[in-house]
Design a protein around this motif. Structure first.
Motif, PDB file in Angstrom:
ATOM      1  N   TYR A 180       4.267 -15.381   4.632  1.00 24.62           N
ATOM      2  CA  TYR A 180       5.181 -14.601   5.454  1.00 24.62           C
ATOM      3  C   TYR A 180       6.087 -13.757   4.565  1.00 24.62           C
ATOM      4  CZ  TYR A 180       3.740 -16.537   9.867  1.00 24.62           C
ATOM      5  OH  TYR A 180       2.991 -16.855  10.986  1.00 24.62           O
ATOM      6  N   THR A 181       6.130 -12.453   4.869  1.00 21.66           N
ATOM      7  CA  THR A 181       6.995 -11.549   4.115  1.00 21.66           C
ATOM      8  C   THR A 181       8.446 -11.936   4.352  1.00 21.66           C
ATOM      9  OG1 THR A 181       7.105  -9.993   5.964  1.00 21.66           O
ATOM     10  CG2 THR A 181       5.349  -9.657   4.345  1.00 21.66           C
ATOM     11  N   SER A 182       9.298 -11.570   3.396  1.00 18.84           N
ATOM     12  CA  SER A 182      10.696 -12.004   3.477  1.00 18.84           C
ATOM     13  C   SER A 182      11.488 -11.235   4.507  1.00 18.84           C
ATOM     14  CB  SER A 182      11.356 -11.889   2.103  1.00 18.84           C
ATOM     15  OG  SER A 182      11.119 -10.618   1.539  1.00 18.84           O
ATOM     16  N   GLY A 183      10.966 -10.132   5.009  1.00 17.91           N
ATOM     17  CA  GLY A 183      11.591  -9.454   6.135  1.00 17.91           C
ATOM     18  C   GLY A 183      12.930  -8.809   5.840  1.00 17.91           C
ATOM     19  N   THR A 184      12.966  -7.849   4.884  1.00 16.33           N
ATOM     20  CA  THR A 184      14.218  -7.128   4.625  1.00 16.33           C
ATOM     21  C   THR A 184      14.623  -6.324   5.850  1.00 16.33           C
ATOM     22  OG1 THR A 184      12.913  -5.354   3.605  1.00 16.33           O
ATOM     23  CG2 THR A 184      13.901  -6.960   2.140  1.00 16.33           C
ATOM     24  N   GLY A 442       4.154   1.438   1.427  1.00 21.93           N
ATOM     25  CA  GLY A 442       5.575   1.687   1.685  1.00 21.93           C
ATOM     26  C   GLY A 442       6.330   2.113   0.448  1.00 21.93           C
ATOM     27  N   ASP A 443       5.621   2.264  -0.676  1.00 20.30           N
ATOM     28  CA  ASP A 443       6.223   2.700  -1.933  1.00 20.30           C
ATOM     29  C   ASP A 443       5.723   4.094  -2.281  1.00 20.30           C
ATOM     30  OD1 ASP A 443       7.626   0.312  -2.412  1.00 20.30           O
ATOM     31  OD2 ASP A 443       5.824  -0.636  -3.209  1.00 20.30           O
ATOM     32  N   ILE A 460      10.035   3.723  -0.120  1.00 24.62           N
ATOM     33  CA  ILE A 460      10.263   4.751   0.899  1.00 24.62           C
ATOM     34  C   ILE A 460      11.280   4.292   1.943  1.00 24.62           C
ATOM     35  CG2 ILE A 460       9.174   6.029   2.781  1.00 24.62           C
ATOM     36  CD1 ILE A 460       6.621   6.115   1.043  1.00 24.62           C
ATOM     37  N   LYS A 461      11.169   3.035   2.383  1.00 23.73           N
ATOM     38  CA  LYS A 461      12.080   2.543   3.411  1.00 23.73           C
ATOM     39  C   LYS A 461      13.510   2.409   2.900  1.00 23.73           C
ATOM     40  CE  LYS A 461       8.658   0.024   6.165  1.00 23.73           C
ATOM     41  NZ  LYS A 461       8.209  -1.296   6.644  1.00 23.73           N
TER      42      LYS A 461
END
Length: 600
Positions: A180-184, A442-443, A460-461
């Motif tokens: 699971y991604t850490s969800g920034t 996303g980079d 990018i985000k």
């Protein structure tokens, strides 16, 4: 893999772990490792875990973690790891999303959180298995068992036969892992990694890193839920490398000195601290010693960057000087950290500044800088042994295809290591891929003229747009301050603002020593960071660090904070990335004060 390696290596040590009571490092042989994996697989089947059913692991790095992960693979179950620092709410989210009914936990904190989550979730989480025998269970707990009790379930002929049948029916497209991604931003997503992804990861790393052999010893330091550590440790086991398991992240300085590994993957923050410590010693050295140290740096820079990096033969005089400093200055620095036996030290997970990379290479610390994501099964590119380009994030791994989106410079990746999907999120999965199958990282980045060297530009985000319409890459600004011995953390503020500001957490040990050396009196940390001479000191540090930035990118105002950003307070992800929204909310008053009377 583990039974196969046991046949090859037998009683040779595979894993090392530190006894928390005696401090002694104890060895676990390949045979013992394989036997524990076999019994864990059989216990999972005997308990009733189905093919491709998800099981959770919520623990620090421990031998039992390894037995459970590989035991799950052997039972064709799916490992779902969780950060040992995760809160009960984070655990509940993953348990619900992945429909986990069996959860393995490590120490008292993980058990307490898991039990709390279990009480609030009804029938979803049915059983908790505890690794650490010293954990004290709640008197009302009627379902949890210790790991040793659980694995005894599988010690029978029926479970052994069932496990053998499952292994024989395994296929490459079976799911091995959901991270699971850490969800920034937004809710975490489960990244689905198959055994085919893992097998390709092993293949391409073997091609790129042939210097990693069974003679090596790797320190397992990052949490095993981090794809970087998970992929690296699995690669090391594939190569027959011994693994020293660091259980407590706070003890890494001590365990490095005890183990003195030849390999260790790590994030840039670790090396920033090494750089800051070395820089501080350099500036404090007396005249003759300082001249010697600076000459050692100049010599190392010329030797490594102009000759070793290019594969060319250096002049004899330069080679002799470098050899002298290898045995004196460089080795003393590395011995102080515990890395003097280093073969390679992969570093990734966040941008590493060129200044720090150049320093580490110049003092003969063999870092291998790279780039990757959970969704790419870790490495997309990394430095090769020779012909790497300082300032890049390395050259593409074998058979990894990268192209750059012409619209926004996004790095797009295709290859056999790319995740299958986001778990139970078809719309998120669809958006993550181009129509022809490239994963959107996303980079932003660019490819060099050779078409193989990749350069990172920004997340990018994370891009901020000032009220003047200028785009700011906060990570680049934060990275410029990362190696400063007086700065522990920095969060840049700029979105929809007239200019760039920053929240800065001082490295208080160094700052307090600086204040005492200059006769600056203070009563506590709040008093110290409020003093005008300290604020002027930080202003000069910031100005020096951002000389190469355009005027609109420079920090114009800053606020010094008494306390660091932490995972527990929700300001950092489990991979130590800034949660910018949470920081902006917590420090809204301090941020507004920096812009007072400037943005009317």
């Amino acid at each position: 893999m583990i039974p196969h390696q046991a046949e090859r290596y037998g009683q040779r040590v595979a894993l090392l772990h530190r006894d928390p009571r005696t401090g002694k490092w104890l060895g676990i042989s390949w045979n013992a490792f394989a036997d524990r994996v076999r019994l864990t697989s059989q216990a999972l089947i005997e308990y009733g875990i189905g093919v491709q059913e998800n099981i959770g692991i919520y623990a620090p790095n421990m031998p039992q973690y390894f037995y459970t992960a590989f035991g799950a693979y052997g039972a064709r179950a799916v490992e779902v790891p969780m950060y040992p620092t995760g809160s009960p709410d984070q655990i509940k989210y993953i348990v619900r999303d992945a429909n986990i009914r069996l959860l393995f936990v490590g120490e008292q904190q993980q058990y307490n959180n898991a039990y709390k989550a279990q009480q609030e979730m009804g029938d979803t989480l049915q059983k908790i298995v505890i690794f650490d025998r010293s954990v004290v269970r709640y008197p009302t707990d009627e379902t949890s068992v210790f790991f040793e009790e659980f694995v005894r379930l599988g010690d029978n002929a029926r479970a052994e036969t069932a496990a053998r049948i499952r292994r024989n029916e395994a296929t490459d497209d079976n799911v091995a892992l959901i991270i699971y991604t850490s969800g920034t931003t937004g809710e975490p997503k489960g990244v689905v990694i198959t055994h085919a992804n893992f097998r390709e990861m092993m293949r391409i790393h073997t091609l790129r890193l042939p210097m990693v052999t069974e003679r090596d010893l790797s320190m397992c330091f990052l949490p095993l839920v981090h794809i970087f550590e998970k992929g690296w440790t699995n690669f090391c086991l594939c190569r027959g490398v011994r693994i020293a398991i660091n259980r407590d992240p706070k003890m890494i300085r001590q365990t490095l000195l005890e183990v003195r590994p030849t390999l260790m993957c790590n994030v840039p923050r670790f090396w920033e601290k090494v750089y800051a410590g070395a820089n501080e010693r350099l500036t404090r050295a007396a005249g003759p010693m300082q001249r010697l140290l600076r000459d050692a740096l100049r010599t190392g820079r010329e030797y490594v960057l102009n000759y070793r990096r290019t594969g060319e033969t250096p002049p004899r005089t330069l080679a002799l000087k470098f050899a002298f400093y290898q045995k004196t200055v460089y080795s003393a620095l590395k011995r102080a950290v515990g890395i003097e036996r280093g073969n390679i030290f992969p570093v990734a997970g966040a941008p590493l500044s060129d200044e720090i990379a150049e320093f580490l290479l110049s003092v003969d610390i063999p870092i291998v800088y790279g780039y990757g994501l959970s969704e790419t099964s870790a490495t997309v590119c990394c430095y090769p042994t020779v012909s790497y380009t300082l300032g890049s994030i390395g050259t593409l791994m074998p058979d990894i295809d990268v192209r750059i989106d012409p619209e926004n410079n996004e790095i797009l990746v295709r290859g056999k290591t790319i995740m299958r999907e986001y778990y139970r999120k078809p719309e998120e999965t669809r958006r993550a891929f181009t129509p022809d199958g490239y994963f959107r990282t996303g980079d932003a980045g660019r490819l060099g003229e050779d078409g193989c060297t990749l350069f990172f530009q920004e997340r990018i985000k994370d891009l901020f747009k000032t009220s003047n319409g200028k785009y700011i890459a906060p990570q680049a600004i934060e990275m410029s301050l990362g190696g400063n011995p007086y700065i522990e953390q920095c969060a840049v503020i700029a979105d929809e603002r007239k200019f760039v500001s920053a929240l800065i957490v001082p490295a208080f040990d160094a700052l307090e020593a600086h204040a005492r050396a200059r006769g600056i009196a203070f009563t506590d940390r709040a008093d110290l960071i409020a003093r005008e001479d300290i604020i002027r000191f930080y202003r000069s540090l910031i100005e020096e660090a951002q000389q190469h930035f355009a005027s609109f990118e420079k920090i114009k105002r800053f606020t010094l904070l008494q306390r660091p950003f932490t995972i527990q307070d929700g300001e950092l992800t489990d991979t130590l990335k800034l949660r910018r929204g949470a920081i902006a909310r917590r420090y809204a008053a301090e941020i507004e004060a920096m812009y007072k009377d400037t943005e009317k």
